[in-house]
Design a protein around this motif. Structure first.
Motif, mmCIF file in Angstrom:
data_model
loop_
_atom_site.group_PDB
_atom_site.id
_atom_site.type_symbol
_atom_site.label_atom_id
_atom_site.label_comp_id
_atom_site.label_asym_id
_atom_site.label_seq_id
_atom_site.Cartn_x
_atom_site.Cartn_y
_atom_site.Cartn_z
ATOM 1 N N GLU A 209 0.792 -1.245 -0.063
ATOM 2 C CA GLU A 209 -0.064 0.008 -0.026
ATOM 3 C C GLU A 209 0.893 1.059 -0.087
ATOM 4 O OE1 GLU A 209 -3.367 0.036 -0.348
ATOM 5 O OE2 GLU A 209 -3.417 -2.140 -0.507
ATOM 6 N N ALA A 210 0.921 2.099 -1.055
ATOM 7 C CA ALA A 210 1.756 3.333 -1.016
ATOM 8 C C ALA A 210 0.815 4.597 -1.135
ATOM 9 C CB ALA A 210 2.494 3.191 -2.666
ATOM 10 N N GLY A 211 1.611 5.414 -0.540
ATOM 11 C CA GLY A 211 1.067 6.913 -0.416
ATOM 12 C C GLY A 211 1.865 7.809 -1.237
ATOM 13 N N ILE A 212 1.038 8.948 -1.733
ATOM 14 C CA ILE A 212 2.294 9.829 -2.094
ATOM 15 C C ILE A 212 1.761 11.373 -1.648
ATOM 16 C CG2 ILE A 212 2.948 11.435 -4.007
ATOM 17 C CD1 ILE A 212 2.362 8.682 -5.952
ATOM 18 N N ILE A 213 2.765 11.836 -1.034
ATOM 19 C CA ILE A 213 2.781 13.262 -0.171
ATOM 20 C C ILE A 213 3.051 14.396 -1.171
ATOM 21 C CG2 ILE A 213 2.999 14.656 1.733
ATOM 22 C CD1 ILE A 213 1.827 12.122 2.544
ATOM 23 N N GLY A 214 2.159 15.450 -1.467
ATOM 24 C CA GLY A 214 2.328 16.272 -2.383
ATOM 25 C C GLY A 214 2.393 15.991 -3.876
ATOM 26 N N GLY A 215 1.071 15.683 -4.433
ATOM 27 C CA GLY A 215 0.820 14.915 -5.542
ATOM 28 C C GLY A 215 0.663 15.731 -6.692
ATOM 29 N N LEU B 117 7.752 16.883 -1.798
ATOM 30 C CA LEU B 117 7.551 18.169 -1.231
ATOM 31 C C LEU B 117 8.610 18.973 -1.874
ATOM 32 C CD1 LEU B 117 6.335 17.054 2.263
ATOM 33 C CD2 LEU B 117 4.829 18.031 0.621
ATOM 34 N N GLY B 118 8.389 20.405 -1.824
ATOM 35 C CA GLY B 118 9.553 21.195 -1.995
ATOM 36 C C GLY B 118 10.804 21.059 -1.236
ATOM 37 N N HIS B 119 11.755 21.350 -1.719
ATOM 38 C CA HIS B 119 12.968 21.091 -0.630
ATOM 39 C C HIS B 119 12.801 21.996 0.597
ATOM 40 C CE1 HIS B 119 14.848 19.268 -4.064
ATOM 41 N NE2 HIS B 119 14.704 20.107 -4.807
ATOM 42 N N GLY B 120 13.141 21.574 1.580
ATOM 43 C CA GLY B 120 12.847 22.135 2.986
ATOM 44 C C GLY B 120 11.696 21.628 3.758
ATOM 45 N N ASN B 121 10.734 20.990 2.772
ATOM 46 C CA ASN B 121 9.379 20.859 3.406
ATOM 47 C C ASN B 121 9.397 19.410 3.931
ATOM 48 O OD1 ASN B 121 8.485 23.537 2.850
ATOM 49 N ND2 ASN B 121 7.777 22.849 0.832
ATOM 50 N N SER B 122 10.110 18.650 3.368
ATOM 51 C CA SER B 122 9.950 17.279 3.837
ATOM 52 C C SER B 122 10.269 17.124 5.469
ATOM 53 C CB SER B 122 10.918 16.257 3.255
ATOM 54 O OG SER B 122 10.608 15.947 1.687
ATOM 55 N N LYS B 123 11.331 17.782 5.818
ATOM 56 C CA LYS B 123 11.875 17.708 7.231
ATOM 57 C C LYS B 123 10.524 18.241 8.151
ATOM 58 C CE LYS B 123 16.452 17.935 8.585
ATOM 59 N NZ LYS B 123 17.652 18.542 8.559
ATOM 60 N N ARG B 124 10.000 19.336 7.792
ATOM 61 C CA ARG B 124 8.877 19.630 8.423
ATOM 62 C C ARG B 124 7.614 18.815 8.523
ATOM 63 N NH1 ARG B 124 7.946 25.172 6.380
ATOM 64 N NH2 ARG B 124 6.527 24.198 4.962
ATOM 65 N N LYS C 116 7.790 2.628 5.321
ATOM 66 C CA LYS C 116 8.917 3.066 4.804
ATOM 67 C C LYS C 116 8.836 4.545 4.297
ATOM 68 C CE LYS C 116 10.465 -1.797 4.291
ATOM 69 N NZ LYS C 116 11.543 -1.944 5.324
ATOM 70 N N ILE C 117 9.946 5.240 4.085
ATOM 71 C CA ILE C 117 9.756 6.628 3.687
ATOM 72 C C ILE C 117 10.705 6.836 2.530
ATOM 73 C CG2 ILE C 117 9.869 8.968 4.113
ATOM 74 C CD1 ILE C 117 7.504 7.922 5.664
ATOM 75 N N VAL C 118 10.268 7.307 1.562
ATOM 76 C CA VAL C 118 11.202 7.732 0.501
ATOM 77 C C VAL C 118 11.039 9.028 0.055
ATOM 78 C CG1 VAL C 118 11.897 7.346 -2.148
ATOM 79 C CG2 VAL C 118 11.207 5.190 -0.769
ATOM 80 N N ASP C 119 12.043 10.019 0.476
ATOM 81 C CA ASP C 119 12.012 11.299 0.478
ATOM 82 C C ASP C 119 12.509 12.001 -0.953
ATOM 83 O OD1 ASP C 119 11.625 14.173 0.861
ATOM 84 O OD2 ASP C 119 13.568 14.253 1.960
ATOM 85 N N LEU C 120 11.981 12.706 -1.896
ATOM 86 C CA LEU C 120 12.515 12.993 -3.209
ATOM 87 C C LEU C 120 13.088 14.618 -3.037
ATOM 88 C CD1 LEU C 120 10.426 10.837 -3.933
ATOM 89 C CD2 LEU C 120 10.987 11.457 -6.271
ATOM 90 N N SER C 121 13.246 15.018 -1.899
ATOM 91 C CA SER C 121 13.697 16.309 -1.705
ATOM 92 C C SER C 121 15.176 16.159 -1.252
ATOM 93 C CB SER C 121 13.026 17.093 -0.606
ATOM 94 O OG SER C 121 13.407 16.871 0.502
ATOM 95 N N ALA D 73 16.837 8.759 1.241
ATOM 96 C CA ALA D 73 16.688 10.044 0.699
ATOM 97 C C ALA D 73 17.126 9.920 -0.995
ATOM 98 C CB ALA D 73 18.007 10.966 1.432
ATOM 99 N N ASN D 74 16.224 10.086 -1.903
ATOM 100 C CA ASN D 74 16.254 9.911 -3.135
ATOM 101 C C ASN D 74 17.389 11.048 -3.934
ATOM 102 O OD1 ASN D 74 15.115 7.922 -5.031
ATOM 103 N ND2 ASN D 74 14.549 9.785 -5.899
ATOM 104 N N PRO D 75 18.430 10.691 -4.444
ATOM 105 C CA PRO D 75 19.086 11.438 -5.099
ATOM 106 C C PRO D 75 18.692 12.780 -6.179
ATOM 107 C CG PRO D 75 20.180 9.339 -5.355
ATOM 108 C CD PRO D 75 18.798 9.253 -5.024
ATOM 109 N N GLY D 76 19.349 13.536 -6.136
ATOM 110 C CA GLY D 76 19.190 14.597 -7.154
ATOM 111 C C GLY D 76 19.411 14.362 -8.505
ATOM 112 N N CYS D 77 18.656 14.830 -9.685
ATOM 113 C CA CYS D 77 18.865 14.415 -10.653
ATOM 114 C C CYS D 77 20.281 14.639 -11.564
ATOM 115 C CB CYS D 77 17.694 15.169 -11.457
ATOM 116 S SG CYS D 77 17.722 16.979 -11.660
#
Lengths: 321, 321, 321, 321
Positions: free
Chosen positions: C3-9, C72-79, C91-96, C127-131
């Motif tokens: 079951e997967a969720g996306i935050i900031g869709g 989420l935008g950079h800086g918003n994941s932490k918050r 499990k969390i995968v953060d793209l910021s 923490a997913n790498p930058g492009c």
């Protein structure tokens, strides 16, 4: 009026020359020679010219023309001139690579006004610089002038598809080029020779390497180049050198703003921006590969050779969008 | 597993078929026949396939394959099939125009699932529809189904450069096509024939004109078509007819939102939007010319012929950007 | 099913995640959280999804989901994570960029499978790498692995407009970007940090400079990077190092052919080419910035974390044209 | 010299006016009014102008200027003129829609030289035509002139992104527009009014419908329009009517060759092609939306009003590639 002829009239640089010369106030377009398009109207090939001229491509060369532009494939100018003798008064501007490197067997002047203005004014034979060579040389020349080109130069530049000429090819096919990007001829582009020659002309002890990666962009016109090298002074020192070097340049301007390609597309300008990061000076340079990088610079050379105002006929409206 | 072969493997439609079939869960790509690329790896031509397959183009045809896709130039499929006899069990999907018009000398079924689903399920030979024909027919078919196609239809459609095939040509040269637009074959496009045939299949008394202006767009993939004709009912009536007609369609969907091309590029979908202005019904239709307009519909036909789930292997991720 | 969720869709990376997860055989898209688009269907924003799903954006977060992707935008994941506590199994995968640099206050693993495969398999937080970081790191990592990164690295890379995100801006306005090119953030791009961290991870004494000039290309998707540095061995030696390093990589492949962007656009691949000129090794690297450079690599990380086949759901059809 | 001012100097049409007027031999650019850019140099906004001028945007209006061009948003010209009174000798050219429809409360002449040349010569107030209106009206006007516009006209036209103005918007975002295509405002575009007015001016009994579908193209400049209607004569008859109608036109030309957009981009030309299919006459029309469709035509009107040669300052070099 200056009677002008064009040899090899069907390609991109010829088309641009025609567009400029048709509205140049001191020039009459005397003939456009093309065996492949013989008898057709200019606008059957350069299709924007409907309504501008009824001239046709001809197989007759006026050997008494005041100026003749050679728009032949690389290697063909030399042969053409050996087979066709023009009058003594006829000035020649060659857009190919054939005469760009100084040699004992020819007296062509390298037609870069920012470098050789006085020689050009007195020249009868001009070797018009290459497009990448123009963008890159302008970015670094003031350093060479001041003997400061003592470390490797790192250059990355991207050109539009017109840089590849009119021939159909895999990498100029729309379905390939559209939304695509690729590097080619890395470290081995043929313009490295003439760039090195210009650097050595101003800094005779120049031996550092020019690392040049050319790229194919998915646009039609323009060259965007970045170049960086070690520079021990401050940014303001560099700006002073560049301002001094280009203070009389007709089309080359410095700016502190971020540059982009469309500022110069469809103009004869070169814009330069300097930045300093750590011990490195970064220069960004943009030109239109077919104008400042070819036909525009050719007309600028013609203006100088004939004692005309340097910008005459070259106040071209940028497309911009 | 279904053993599948492709005849004529170097073109765009073959490339798309390979991309789909390599990951189709019920298909094994048995062979890709190409005399021009013989012995090369598939990814030497279809260069995104590095890492996906080590298959090479071959000159050997497996005549016992379960299904063979013909990706030959128009006119060549007929000749190829007369010179190459496949086993009785081998099903053929032809992507050329050769068998799209019904005739006494062949038994190909026109492979448009929205029109001929049952016939396709029982067919051994499929004539895969043309790309423009697919986009346009889908826009108007529900009217024909209800006998309402009694007035001129006015169609304007634009296709990407892949519609012109892999051959290099003046109008697919990047410097020409980039930022350009032009109409061609106005009122005379070859797909008008098959469109008319489909209309007549559902409305046997159909005689009104289809005025069709095709255009070349400066993009690589996709067809965007608008079609309008007189319609005496309300918009809601039209929507009801279309919803009913496409209620079981696997890839054709209606929407009330403004459509654009990138909604369907790199997918097998057709999206349709209906609007009413005065007494006219306007239908907008978008497809990917290489997928729903060619290879995607071909695999959809294969799925139907083999009793597979119609969408199998065709849940393709849109590029979208 | 996972079951997967996306935050900031509503952004690009969320859109790509949705496109992949909807057809991933082991995933159920449980929720897509967006306060700005609350109650709208996914396809009202990601408009190619008509017909694929009827899911709507929600303001309800399932804190028992198996995996949650933060777009989420950079800086918003932490918050966000400090304000929202998920179950222990989630499990969390953060793209910021928020957790890409190792630090004492978090336990995120840098999610680059080619570098940290085993750690990823056991991680709960990625923490997913930058492009740009992905394209560039892949180009040079095998040198670091072998302690050979001892001289300056010169990197030039160009990215598509999706790299700038969904916000409207002057340099993503069509009339500006179309047929244009420009450099930006030269020598100062924020990804230099994570690139340096990865180099140091494999070569702890790494101190040489990474000179990086990023560019804006006039295309929507993809990153093309060139990188060169001094290398004393032969080309074959370099190829051996790279082959060895990437021998188990699921999506990273070496080739001797000229590379171009469209080989990887709309795929999760990274292609690399090695060349040697004088004492310099040139590496060309191409990826899709939204897939291998973001959402594709995120799903690859998810696959590894859940013990699934690494390529599951990621056999994406390239657009290619 | 004609002292010229521009009101609203930051938009696309103002930029184009500046580009033209700076090199117009009989004009001095007296002032460029912009409250939003007050005090900035023109080239800070119109960034190709570096080196051409040091003029700055001003908030001071010279009410004694010889000519003033209004480049304000639609609806704002009327208000601006009510709040700002110019000298009696000042001629006004308004580029908005505000005064295009004839009305009792104003004396603006519709500034289409092909239609109203004599009135323009004597006018003090010009309402400059819309871009779509120009392309479409030119395609059909000779029929109206001869009373032959008695059946529905079917028009499909595509415009570049500059047609949408400088404001950032979803459909001018690069990632949306790049390689995309869409129709909008079908049957309801605001230019239909002025088109109808022009038709009625020449054919007072004109009542047939103009069915117009505008489209957004993925290019920056240009309009390509096709229009067809019933025509009972031969193709040669139509050509005769058109040749006669446009025989003195400075920038409108007929051709028998296939047209494309880049023939006119960055020029003030309109090119027309006639074809006959069955009982229908098809006219293709191409213009640059910002020049012949806006600022170029505005300067043409100025030339006429001041008794200058109609083409003065408007011999613009096409970008072509």
């Amino acid at each position: 009026m200056i009677e002008a002829g064009i040899i090899g009239g069907a390609g991109y640089t010829a088309g641009e020359l025609i567009r400029i010369l048709l509205h140049h106030p001191e020039v009459n377009l005397n003939f456009v020679y093309s065996t492949s398009q013989l008898g057709k109207s200019l606008y059957s090939i350069h299709q924007d010219l409907i309504g501008d001229t009824e001239i046709e491509f001809t197989s007759k060369i006026n050997k008494e023309a005041d100026v003749v532009f050679l728009c032949l494939g690389h290697g063909n100018s030399k042969r053409f001139l050996s087979e066709n003798k023009f009058s003594e008064k006829t000035k020649i501007v060659d857009l190919s690579t054939d005469f760009r490197m100084k040699a004992n067997d020819h007296s062509f002047v390298y037609g870069m006004p920012e470098l050789n203005q006085e020689e050009i004014k007195n020249a009868n034979f001009i070797a018009n610089p290459g497009c990448f060579a123009t963008a890159i040389t302008f970015a670094v020349l003031p350093l060479a002038k001041n003997g400061l080109l003592n470390d490797d130069v790192h250059v990355n530049a991207v050109t539009g598809a017109t840089g590849a000429g009119t021939s159909l090819s895999a990498t100029t096919h729309f379905t390939w080029r559209d939304n695509n990007f690729s590097a080619y001829k890395s470290f081995e582009h043929q313009h490295l020779q003439e760039i090195g020659q210009s650097f050595k002309q101003l800094q005779s002890d120049h031996t550092s390497e020019i690392n040049f990666i050319p790229n194919r962009g998915n646009f039609s016109r323009g060259i965007h180049a970045t170049a960086y090298t070690k520079f021990s002074g401050e940014l303001e020192d560099a700006k002073k050198l560049y301002s001094e070097f280009y203070k009389d340049a007709a089309f080359t301007f410095l700016t502190d703003e971020e540059l982009h390609l469309k500022q110069v597309v469809n103009t004869n300008k070169c814009l330069l921006r300097l930045q300093k990061f750590g011990n490195k000076l970064l220069i960004t340079s943009v030109i239109d590969n077919l104008l400042k990088g070819a036909s525009g610079q050719a007309v600028q050379n013609m203006n100088l050779m004939f004692g005309l105002e340097e910008k005459m006929g070259l106040n071209l409206k940028a497309g911009y969008f």
